[in-house]
Design an enzyme around this catalytic site. Structure first.
Site, PDB file in Angstrom:
ATOM      1  N   ALA A  63      39.931  66.110 -31.041  1.00  0.00           N
ATOM      2  CA  ALA A  63      40.378  67.108 -31.248  1.00  0.00           C
ATOM      3  C   ALA A  63      41.417  66.961 -32.278  1.00  0.00           C
ATOM      4  O   ALA A  63      42.060  65.901 -32.289  1.00  0.00           O
ATOM      5  CB  ALA A  63      41.214  68.117 -30.113  1.00  0.00           C
ATOM      6  N   GLY A 108      37.871  64.704 -27.890  1.00  0.00           N
ATOM      7  CA  GLY A 108      37.050  65.678 -28.149  1.00  0.00           C
ATOM      8  C   GLY A 108      35.666  65.354 -28.541  1.00  0.00           C
ATOM      9  O   GLY A 108      34.731  65.953 -28.471  1.00  0.00           O
ATOM     10  N   GLU A 111      33.815  63.988 -25.523  1.00  0.00           N
ATOM     11  CA  GLU A 111      33.572  65.284 -24.789  1.00  0.00           C
ATOM     12  C   GLU A 111      32.538  65.838 -25.361  1.00  0.00           C
ATOM     13  O   GLU A 111      31.329  66.454 -24.856  1.00  0.00           O
ATOM     14  CB  GLU A 111      34.595  66.204 -24.675  1.00  0.00           C
ATOM     15  CG  GLU A 111      35.883  65.606 -23.724  1.00  0.00           C
ATOM     16  CD  GLU A 111      37.336  66.287 -23.665  1.00  0.00           C
ATOM     17  OE1 GLU A 111      37.561  66.377 -24.806  1.00  0.00           O
ATOM     18  OE2 GLU A 111      37.635  66.443 -22.808  1.00  0.00           O
ATOM     19  N   GLU A 131      43.688  60.936 -24.229  1.00  0.00           N
ATOM     20  CA  GLU A 131      44.502  62.060 -24.074  1.00  0.00           C
ATOM     21  C   GLU A 131      45.947  61.676 -23.551  1.00  0.00           C
ATOM     22  O   GLU A 131      47.017  62.130 -23.948  1.00  0.00           O
ATOM     23  CB  GLU A 131      43.858  63.309 -23.541  1.00  0.00           C
ATOM     24  CG  GLU A 131      42.952  64.042 -24.380  1.00  0.00           C
ATOM     25  CD  GLU A 131      41.650  63.272 -24.376  1.00  0.00           C
ATOM     26  OE1 GLU A 131      41.257  62.497 -23.831  1.00  0.00           O
ATOM     27  OE2 GLU A 131      40.480  63.995 -24.910  1.00  0.00           O
TER      28      GLU A 131
HETATM   29  N1  DAK Z   1      43.040  64.535 -35.399  1.00  0.00           N
HETATM   30  C1  DAK Z   1      43.452  64.686 -36.666  1.00  0.00           C
HETATM   31  N2  DAK Z   1      43.360  63.625 -37.584  1.00  0.00           N
HETATM   32  C2  DAK Z   1      42.764  62.624 -37.347  1.00  0.00           C
HETATM   33  C3  DAK Z   1      42.083  62.417 -36.143  1.00  0.00           C
HETATM   34  C4  DAK Z   1      42.590  63.486 -35.250  1.00  0.00           C
HETATM   35  N3  DAK Z   1      42.070  63.293 -33.736  1.00  0.00           N
HETATM   36  N4  DAK Z   1      41.646  61.094 -36.005  1.00  0.00           N
HETATM   37  C5  DAK Z   1      41.948  60.639 -37.304  1.00  0.00           C
HETATM   38  N5  DAK Z   1      42.427  61.601 -38.220  1.00  0.00           N
HETATM   39  C6  DAK Z   1      42.605  61.436 -39.541  1.00  0.00           C
HETATM   40  C7  DAK Z   1      43.791  60.556 -39.689  1.00  0.00           C
HETATM   41  O1  DAK Z   1      45.107  61.300 -39.697  1.00  0.00           O
HETATM   42  C8  DAK Z   1      43.821  60.209 -41.296  1.00  0.00           C
HETATM   43  O2  DAK Z   1      44.038  61.239 -42.115  1.00  0.00           O
HETATM   44  P1  DAK Z   1      45.397  61.229 -43.388  1.00  0.00           P
HETATM   45  O3  DAK Z   1      46.344  60.271 -42.997  1.00  0.00           O
HETATM   46  O4  DAK Z   1      44.520  60.082 -44.164  1.00  0.00           O
HETATM   47  O5  DAK Z   1      45.287  62.331 -43.806  1.00  0.00           O
HETATM   48  C9  DAK Z   1      42.185  60.025 -41.452  1.00  0.00           C
HETATM   49  O6  DAK Z   1      41.796  60.672 -40.343  1.00  0.00           O
HETATM   50  C10 DAK Z   1      41.697  58.735 -41.248  1.00  0.00           C
HETATM   51  O7  DAK Z   1      42.375  58.144 -40.133  1.00  0.00           O
HETATM   52  P2  DAK Z   1      42.788  56.791 -39.840  1.00  0.00           P
HETATM   53  O8  DAK Z   1      43.627  56.585 -41.186  1.00  0.00           O
HETATM   54  O9  DAK Z   1      43.884  56.815 -38.527  1.00  0.00           O
HETATM   55  O10 DAK Z   1      41.807  55.820 -39.764  1.00  0.00           O
HETATM   56  P3  DAK Z   1      41.845  54.299 -38.943  1.00  0.00           P
HETATM   57  O11 DAK Z   1      40.435  53.729 -39.419  1.00  0.00           O
HETATM   58  O12 DAK Z   1      42.926  53.537 -39.527  1.00  0.00           O
HETATM   59  O13 DAK Z   1      41.635  54.615 -37.616  1.00  0.00           O
HETATM   60  C11 DAK Z   1      41.154  55.952 -35.553  1.00  0.00           C
HETATM   61  C12 DAK Z   1      40.822  55.530 -37.012  1.00  0.00           C
HETATM   62  C13 DAK Z   1      40.220  56.755 -34.914  1.00  0.00           C
HETATM   63  C14 DAK Z   1      41.345  54.821 -34.495  1.00  0.00           C
HETATM   64  C15 DAK Z   1      42.687  56.751 -35.676  1.00  0.00           C
HETATM   65  O14 DAK Z   1      42.421  57.663 -36.632  1.00  0.00           O
HETATM   66  C16 DAK Z   1      42.935  57.406 -34.283  1.00  0.00           C
HETATM   67  O15 DAK Z   1      43.477  56.712 -33.506  1.00  0.00           O
HETATM   68  N6  DAK Z   1      42.822  58.668 -34.372  1.00  0.00           N
HETATM   69  C17 DAK Z   1      43.154  59.673 -33.413  1.00  0.00           C
HETATM   70  C18 DAK Z   1      42.144  59.260 -32.133  1.00  0.00           C
HETATM   71  C19 DAK Z   1      42.581  60.158 -30.833  1.00  0.00           C
HETATM   72  O16 DAK Z   1      43.381  59.832 -30.426  1.00  0.00           O
HETATM   73  N7  DAK Z   1      41.621  61.174 -30.580  1.00  0.00           N
HETATM   74  C20 DAK Z   1      41.746  62.065 -29.510  1.00  0.00           C
HETATM   75  C21 DAK Z   1      42.661  63.112 -29.799  1.00  0.00           C
HETATM   76  S1  DAK Z   1      43.221  64.310 -28.578  1.00  0.00           S
HETATM   77  C22 DAK Z   1      42.730  70.346 -24.750  1.00  0.00           C
HETATM   78  C23 DAK Z   1      41.827  70.646 -25.847  1.00  0.00           C
HETATM   79  C24 DAK Z   1      41.250  69.587 -26.353  1.00  0.00           C
HETATM   80  C25 DAK Z   1      41.731  68.452 -26.054  1.00  0.00           C
HETATM   81  C26 DAK Z   1      42.711  67.892 -25.093  1.00  0.00           C
HETATM   82  C27 DAK Z   1      43.301  69.276 -24.511  1.00  0.00           C
HETATM   83  N8  DAK Z   1      43.385  71.785 -24.231  1.00  0.00           N
HETATM   84  C28 DAK Z   1      43.672  72.798 -25.105  1.00  0.00           C
HETATM   85  C29 DAK Z   1      43.634  71.470 -22.746  1.00  0.00           C
HETATM   86  C30 DAK Z   1      41.169  67.053 -26.758  1.00  0.00           C
HETATM   87  C31 DAK Z   1      42.088  65.927 -27.122  1.00  0.00           C
HETATM   88  C32 DAK Z   1      41.817  65.216 -28.058  1.00  0.00           C
HETATM   89  O17 DAK Z   1      40.644  65.114 -28.522  1.00  0.00           O
END
Ligand code: DAK
Length: 258
Positions: A63, A108, A111, A131
């Site tokens: 997400a 997400g 998921e 998360e």
């Molecule tokens: N959200 C927003 N932007 C993201 C992103 C994300 N999840 N993942 C990557 N990006 C963006 C980065 O910010 C970057 O954008 P700029 O800074 O260039 O503008 C671009 O994509 C490229 O990413 P990186 O530069 O970070 O690329 P790397 O290869 O260095 O790293 C990475 C890739 C996947 C390891 C890293 O980007 C990363 O750690 N991303 C976050 C992964 C993550 O934590 N995903 C889980 C998100 S939490 C709920 C509803 C839904 C959910 C929970 C609760 N309720 C309402 C209860 C769901 C939650 C989630 O999914």
């Protein structure tokens, strides 16, 4: 401009999450676009669906953290419901859905892949539920579907530690069915979809319902459900066609979804 594309390939379709600048992360717009892409699938003619991500790096990196960062409690709940409603729609779609995971499937993204009937992935795929490291719980069904797919032990370990796993480990714990090279991913998914599409669609639909709904029932009720769905296949054109083809020693079958 839509962040999700839909391509009709005849017997099957391909939905591509296409926001590569954010590694296909799911914000409200992407979720709306995914819902619109699902509306485009003609369920009378399309017999299997593939969901994949654009680019070579990411299926869906979760997400959108930047959008979620400023949400209030009410907005967070509404965002969770939006995603959950769409993922549940995918899970209960009356045709099989294959996730072709081509890179990061985090939060997400993991998921979304788990709302599909099964997953295949490329050898660079990475799965995880990060998360708790962000101060939230999985919110698009992760606590429920991961435990059902890999069992509560591995699910709890992945969720509590927020540690990502690579394709080989995902294969070992049963999160994915097959690991292939990047180049082979879509062709493999398409071959699987085309293979499914050759079978009687009513029967495939009943099987999806039987497995999905049966898992939530005790064995007596589950067997009863199977009996009911088995019975519903009879007197259909496709049941007669499938059995006649066997008796006539015919390879070609003309299933019409009737
Ligand atoms: N959200 C927003 N932007 C993201 C992103 C994300 N999840 N993942 C990557 N990006 C963006 C980065 O910010 C970057 O954008 P700029 O800074 O260039 O503008 C671009 O994509 C490229 O990413 P990186 O530069 O970070 O690329 P790397 O290869 O260095 O790293 C990475 C890739 C996947 C390891 C890293 O980007 C990363 O750690 N991303 C976050 C992964 C993550 O934590 N995903 C889980 C998100 S939490 C709920 C509803 C839904 C959910 C929970 C609760 N309720 C309402 C209860 C769901 C939650 C989630 O999914």
């Amino acid at each position: 401009m839509s962040f999700v594309t839909y391509e009709n390939k005849g017997a099957y379709g391909i939905i591509t999450m296409n926001r590569p600048q954010a590694l296909n992360a799911l914000d409200s717009q992407v979720l709306d676009d995914l819902s619109a892409a699902l509306d485009e699938v003609d369920l009378n003619t399309v017999r299997a669906l593939i969901i994949t991500g654009a680019g070579e790096k990411s299926f869906v990196a979760g997400a959108d953290i930047k959008e979620m960062a400023g949400l209030t409690k009410a907005e967070g709940t509404a965002f969770g419901k939006k995603g959950n409603d769409i993922f549940r729609r995918i899970e209960t779609l009356p045709i099989p859905v294959i996730a072709a995971v081509n890179g990061f499937a985090l939060g997400g993204g993991c998921e979304l892949s788990m709302s599909c009937d099964f997953r295949i992935c490329s050898d660079n795929a990475v799965f995880g539920q990060p998360e708790v490291g962000l101060g939230i719980t999985p919110g698009f069904g992760g606590t429920q579907r991961l435990a059902r797919i890999v069992g509560p032990g591995y699910a709890k370990q992945m969720i509590y530690t927020a540690r990502n796993i690579k394709a080989d480990e995902a294969l070992r714990i049963g999160l994915v069915n097959q690991v292939v090279s990047q180049a082979d991913l879509l062709p493999t998914a398409e071959k699987l979809a085309a293979g499914i599409a050759k079978n009687a669609p009513i029967a495939v639909r009943m099987c999806k319902k039987a497995v999905n709904e049966g898992l939530d029932l005790d064995m007596d009720q589950a067997i009863e459900l199977e009996e009911k769905l088995f019975g519903e296949c009879f007197e259909t054109h496709d049941q007669k066609e499938g059995m006649n083809a066997f008796m006539e020693k015919r390879k070609e079958k003309n299933f019409t979804n009737n």
